[in-house]
Design a protein around this motif. Structure first.
Motif, PDB file in Angstrom:
ATOM      1  N   ALA A 215       0.828  -1.211   0.000  1.00 37.55           N
ATOM      2  CA  ALA A 215       0.000   0.000   0.000  1.00 37.55           C
ATOM      3  C   ALA A 215       0.856   1.253   0.000  1.00 37.55           C
ATOM      4  N   GLU A 216       2.040   1.184   0.611  1.00 38.74           N
ATOM      5  CA  GLU A 216       2.911   2.349   0.724  1.00 38.74           C
ATOM      6  C   GLU A 216       4.093   2.278  -0.238  1.00 38.74           C
ATOM      7  N   ALA A 217       3.896   1.616  -1.371  1.00 39.98           N
ATOM      8  CA  ALA A 217       4.942   1.586  -2.397  1.00 39.98           C
ATOM      9  C   ALA A 217       4.981   2.908  -3.149  1.00 39.98           C
ATOM     10  N   ASP A 218       6.186   3.438  -3.377  1.00 29.71           N
ATOM     11  CA  ASP A 218       6.355   4.619  -4.217  1.00 29.71           C
ATOM     12  C   ASP A 218       6.004   4.239  -5.659  1.00 29.71           C
ATOM     13  N   ARG A 219       5.138   5.030  -6.295  1.00 32.45           N
ATOM     14  CA  ARG A 219       4.639   4.651  -7.614  1.00 32.45           C
ATOM     15  C   ARG A 219       5.751   4.511  -8.648  1.00 32.45           C
ATOM     16  N   ASP A 220       6.575   5.529  -8.783  1.00 37.22           N
ATOM     17  CA  ASP A 220       7.612   5.503  -9.819  1.00 37.22           C
ATOM     18  C   ASP A 220       8.629   4.392  -9.562  1.00 37.22           C
ATOM     19  N   LYS A 221       8.979   4.227  -8.302  1.00 36.24           N
ATOM     20  CA  LYS A 221       9.921   3.178  -7.942  1.00 36.24           C
ATOM     21  C   LYS A 221       9.322   1.800  -8.254  1.00 36.24           C
ATOM     22  N   ALA A 222       8.066   1.618  -7.902  1.00 35.20           N
ATOM     23  CA  ALA A 222       7.402   0.329  -8.115  1.00 35.20           C
ATOM     24  C   ALA A 222       7.322  -0.011  -9.601  1.00 35.20           C
ATOM     25  N   LEU A 223       6.938   0.950 -10.428  1.00 30.54           N
ATOM     26  CA  LEU A 223       6.788   0.682 -11.854  1.00 30.54           C
ATOM     27  C   LEU A 223       8.137   0.407 -12.513  1.00 30.54           C
ATOM     28  N   THR A 242       4.917 -13.044 -11.284  1.00 30.81           N
ATOM     29  CA  THR A 242       3.645 -12.637 -10.670  1.00 30.81           C
ATOM     30  C   THR A 242       3.838 -11.324  -9.921  1.00 30.81           C
ATOM     31  N   VAL A 243       2.876 -10.411 -10.058  1.00 31.86           N
ATOM     32  CA  VAL A 243       2.875  -9.205  -9.241  1.00 31.86           C
ATOM     33  C   VAL A 243       1.617  -9.222  -8.377  1.00 31.86           C
ATOM     34  N   LEU A 244       1.820  -9.079  -7.077  1.00 32.20           N
ATOM     35  CA  LEU A 244       0.737  -9.000  -6.105  1.00 32.20           C
ATOM     36  C   LEU A 244       0.586  -7.539  -5.708  1.00 32.20           C
ATOM     37  N   ILE A 245      -0.644  -7.019  -5.762  1.00 31.59           N
ATOM     38  CA  ILE A 245      -0.844  -5.580  -5.594  1.00 31.59           C
ATOM     39  C   ILE A 245      -1.836  -5.313  -4.471  1.00 31.59           C
ATOM     40  N   HIS A 246      -1.419  -4.507  -3.514  1.00 32.76           N
ATOM     41  CA  HIS A 246      -2.327  -4.114  -2.442  1.00 32.76           C
ATOM     42  C   HIS A 246      -3.483  -3.305  -3.044  1.00 32.76           C
ATOM     43  N   HIS A 252      -5.183   3.861  -6.488  1.00 29.19           N
ATOM     44  CA  HIS A 252      -4.597   5.158  -6.831  1.00 29.19           C
ATOM     45  C   HIS A 252      -3.759   5.120  -8.107  1.00 29.19           C
ATOM     46  N   HIS A 253      -3.255   3.935  -8.492  1.00 31.06           N
ATOM     47  CA  HIS A 253      -2.237   3.905  -9.549  1.00 31.06           C
ATOM     48  C   HIS A 253      -2.544   2.915 -10.674  1.00 31.06           C
ATOM     49  N   SER A 254      -3.779   2.473 -10.796  1.00 27.66           N
ATOM     50  CA  SER A 254      -4.089   1.450 -11.800  1.00 27.66           C
ATOM     51  C   SER A 254      -3.804   1.941 -13.223  1.00 27.66           C
ATOM     52  N   ASP A 255      -4.164   3.184 -13.534  1.00 29.76           N
ATOM     53  CA  ASP A 255      -3.955   3.693 -14.890  1.00 29.76           C
ATOM     54  C   ASP A 255      -2.471   3.683 -15.255  1.00 29.76           C
ATOM     55  N   ALA A 256      -1.648   4.179 -14.347  1.00 30.55           N
ATOM     56  CA  ALA A 256      -0.198   4.209 -14.606  1.00 30.55           C
ATOM     57  C   ALA A 256       0.363   2.797 -14.737  1.00 30.55           C
ATOM     58  N   THR A 326       7.955  -1.068  -0.989  1.00 30.21           N
ATOM     59  CA  THR A 326       7.232  -0.311   0.035  1.00 30.21           C
ATOM     60  C   THR A 326       8.157   0.710   0.678  1.00 30.21           C
ATOM     61  N   GLU A 327       7.574   1.798   1.177  1.00 28.06           N
ATOM     62  CA  GLU A 327       8.317   2.766   1.973  1.00 28.06           C
ATOM     63  C   GLU A 327       8.077   2.521   3.462  1.00 28.06           C
ATOM     64  N   ASN A 328       7.294   1.502   3.789  1.00 23.83           N
ATOM     65  CA  ASN A 328       6.999   1.153   5.178  1.00 23.83           C
ATOM     66  C   ASN A 328       8.048   0.145   5.659  1.00 23.83           C
ATOM     67  N   GLN A 329       8.948   0.588   6.514  1.00 24.73           N
ATOM     68  CA  GLN A 329      10.052  -0.256   6.947  1.00 24.73           C
ATOM     69  C   GLN A 329       9.571  -1.469   7.749  1.00 24.73           C
ATOM     70  N   HIS A 330       8.508  -1.279   8.524  1.00 22.51           N
ATOM     71  CA  HIS A 330       7.980  -2.401   9.303  1.00 22.51           C
ATOM     72  C   HIS A 330       7.466  -3.503   8.378  1.00 22.51           C
ATOM     73  N   ASN A 331       6.691  -3.121   7.365  1.00 22.70           N
ATOM     74  CA  ASN A 331       6.181  -4.116   6.424  1.00 22.70           C
ATOM     75  C   ASN A 331       7.315  -4.817   5.680  1.00 22.70           C
ATOM     76  N   ALA A 332       8.328  -4.054   5.311  1.00 21.11           N
ATOM     77  CA  ALA A 332       9.476  -4.656   4.632  1.00 21.11           C
ATOM     78  C   ALA A 332      10.156  -5.678   5.538  1.00 21.11           C
ATOM     79  N   HIS A 333      10.321  -5.330   6.808  1.00 22.29           N
ATOM     80  CA  HIS A 333      10.965  -6.232   7.770  1.00 22.29           C
ATOM     81  C   HIS A 333      10.157  -7.524   7.940  1.00 22.29           C
ATOM     82  N   VAL A 334       8.847  -7.386   8.053  1.00 26.12           N
ATOM     83  CA  VAL A 334       7.995  -8.562   8.210  1.00 26.12           C
ATOM     84  C   VAL A 334       8.093  -9.451   6.975  1.00 26.12           C
ATOM     85  N   PHE A 335       8.011  -8.861   5.795  1.00 29.44           N
ATOM     86  CA  PHE A 335       8.088  -9.617   4.542  1.00 29.44           C
ATOM     87  C   PHE A 335       9.415 -10.349   4.434  1.00 29.44           C
TER      88      PHE A 335
END
Length: 396
Positions: A215-223, A242-246, A252-256, A326-335
């Motif tokens: 959910a907190e992925a930077d759009r440009d970085k993710a694409l 496979t890409v899994l998308i929150h 917010h970013h489906s068009d891009a 993601t820009e969420n460090q906690h989520n990154a750590h859990v993953f």
């Protein structure tokens, strides 16, 4: 025969030079394989792996020179201690012995595997796929010419020229002659070796690799990461499948997202939510979640949260390479801590799961098992250990 590091390095340099000098001989042989491939209607991704060019020959020759620069793992003391009775114990890295390399339509593996085997003090028996028989045979003949000018006997590199499957089956059971088998290729090849061999197997794995856009992925970085992981070299095992998308990120970013994939000619196989948003997408089935595409196709699924993404990867992943954006460090750590895979990435492409990219030089394969070696297997993975004890008359 004990060879010094200098002697082994000199041999690798000789091999690199002679491969470059004889590149046209190799390309002429490769054209025979390509002609056979075209006649049999091999898929584009398969033909890409099979194809050699002057640049590709020079690239794998340069790979040998890079192996020269790597530290020789053999003879290194991995740990050492002294017992209370004065007995000194050393754990020393030694070669595995004779490696049986079984692989498919990648002629570069013939060179990469040979270089790593010889630098780590091993002999190697090469069994390439029938689709690359002429290319591999030419490469080995050139390398044998090179080895004749070195301290390494050319018999240290053996090539099984037979295209008969019985020759491969026989290699599976030659425990008295072969110390370890390394299969490198598709799932059917790897499973055949693992399920039928009596020789120990260093198991490489297929790459059903996932990207999770949090959910907190930077759009440009993710694409940028998604496009690189999917399209840079779609036919390799570290490409994303496979890409899994929150759901919140997609809102917010489906068009891009869809525009970016369309501009790179990526075909989407999506779940019902994706198909509803993008009618150009094909509805995904079970095989889309399970299998490698090895092409510009990608499976796409919407998830409610991180836990659902992790569960999906646990169900369908091959323990190769998985990434979270993601820009969420906690989520990154859990993953990074929950997902079971040989290589895990936070905000980076899965394409880095490669011996050269990670600083190992050429690799002999990417292990997805948990014993002895895991991830890209470079020189240290081709050694085992022996314990050496130094005493002064101690008895027990």
């Amino acid at each position: 025969m004990m060879l010094t590091t200098a002697q082994k390095n000199q041999a690798l340099i000789q091999l690199a030079n002679i491969l470059e000098e004889n590149y046209q001989t190799i390309l002429d042989a490769n054209e025979k394989d390509l002609a056979n491939g075209r006649e049999k209607g091999f898929e584009e991704a398969f033909m890409d792996r099979l194809t050699l060019t002057k640049d590709r020959v020079f690239d794998f020759a340069q790979g040998l020179r890079e192996v020269v620069e790597l530290e020789d793992p053999t003879g290194k003391i991995k740990s050492e201690w002294t017992l209370d009775n004065g007995l000194n114990v050393s754990q020393v890295a030694v070669p595995l012995g004779v490696i049986g390399m079984i692989y498919e339509a990648r002629p570069n593996v013939t060179v990469d595997a040979t270089g790593l085997a010889l630098k780590s003090g091993n002999a190697i028996v090469l069994k390439g796929g029938s689709s690359a028989i002429f290319s591999n045979q030419a490469i080995v003949e050139v390398m044998h010419q090179g080895l004749e000018k070195t301290e390494i006997p050319k018999e240290a590199v053996q090539f099984i020229a037979s295209t008969d499957r019985e020759a491969t089956q026989q290699l599976f059971t030659m425990k008295e002659h072969v110390d370890v088998l390394i299969p490198r290729g598709g799932g059917s090849l790897i499973n055949a070796v693992v399920n039928n061999a009596t020789v120990p197997v260093l198991e490489t794995g297929v790459g059903n690799c996932h990207l999770y856009l949090d959910a907190e992925a930077d759009r440009d970085k993710a694409l940028a990461i998604l496009i690189n992981a999917k399209t840079d070299r779609p036919a390799v095992c570290n490409a994303a499948e496979t890409v899994l998308i929150h759901k919140d990120w997609l809102a917010h970013h489906s068009d891009a997202l869809f525009q970016s994939l369309e501009s790179h000619k990526v075909v989407i196989h999506g779940d019902e939510q994706i198909v509803e948003l993008n009618p150009e997408a094909t509805l995904a089935g079970e095989s889309d979640w399970k299998d490698e595409y090895l092409s510009k196709d990608i499976a796409m699924k919407v998830v409610n949260d991180l836990a659902e993404a992790v569960d999906h990867i646990e169900t369908y992943g091959t323990k190769h390479s998985e990434a979270i954006i993601t820009e969420n460090q906690h989520n990154a750590h859990v993953f990074m801590n929950l997902v079971d895979a040989a290589a895990l990435y936070h905000n980076a492409s899965t394409r880095f799961t490669d011996g050269g990219a990670l600083g190992f030089g050429a690799e002999i394969g990417i292990s997805t098992q948990k014993l002895h070696a895991r991830g890209p297997m470079g020189l240290p993975a081709l050694t085992t250990v022996k314990y050496m004890m130094q005493g002064n008359g101690q008895t027990r």
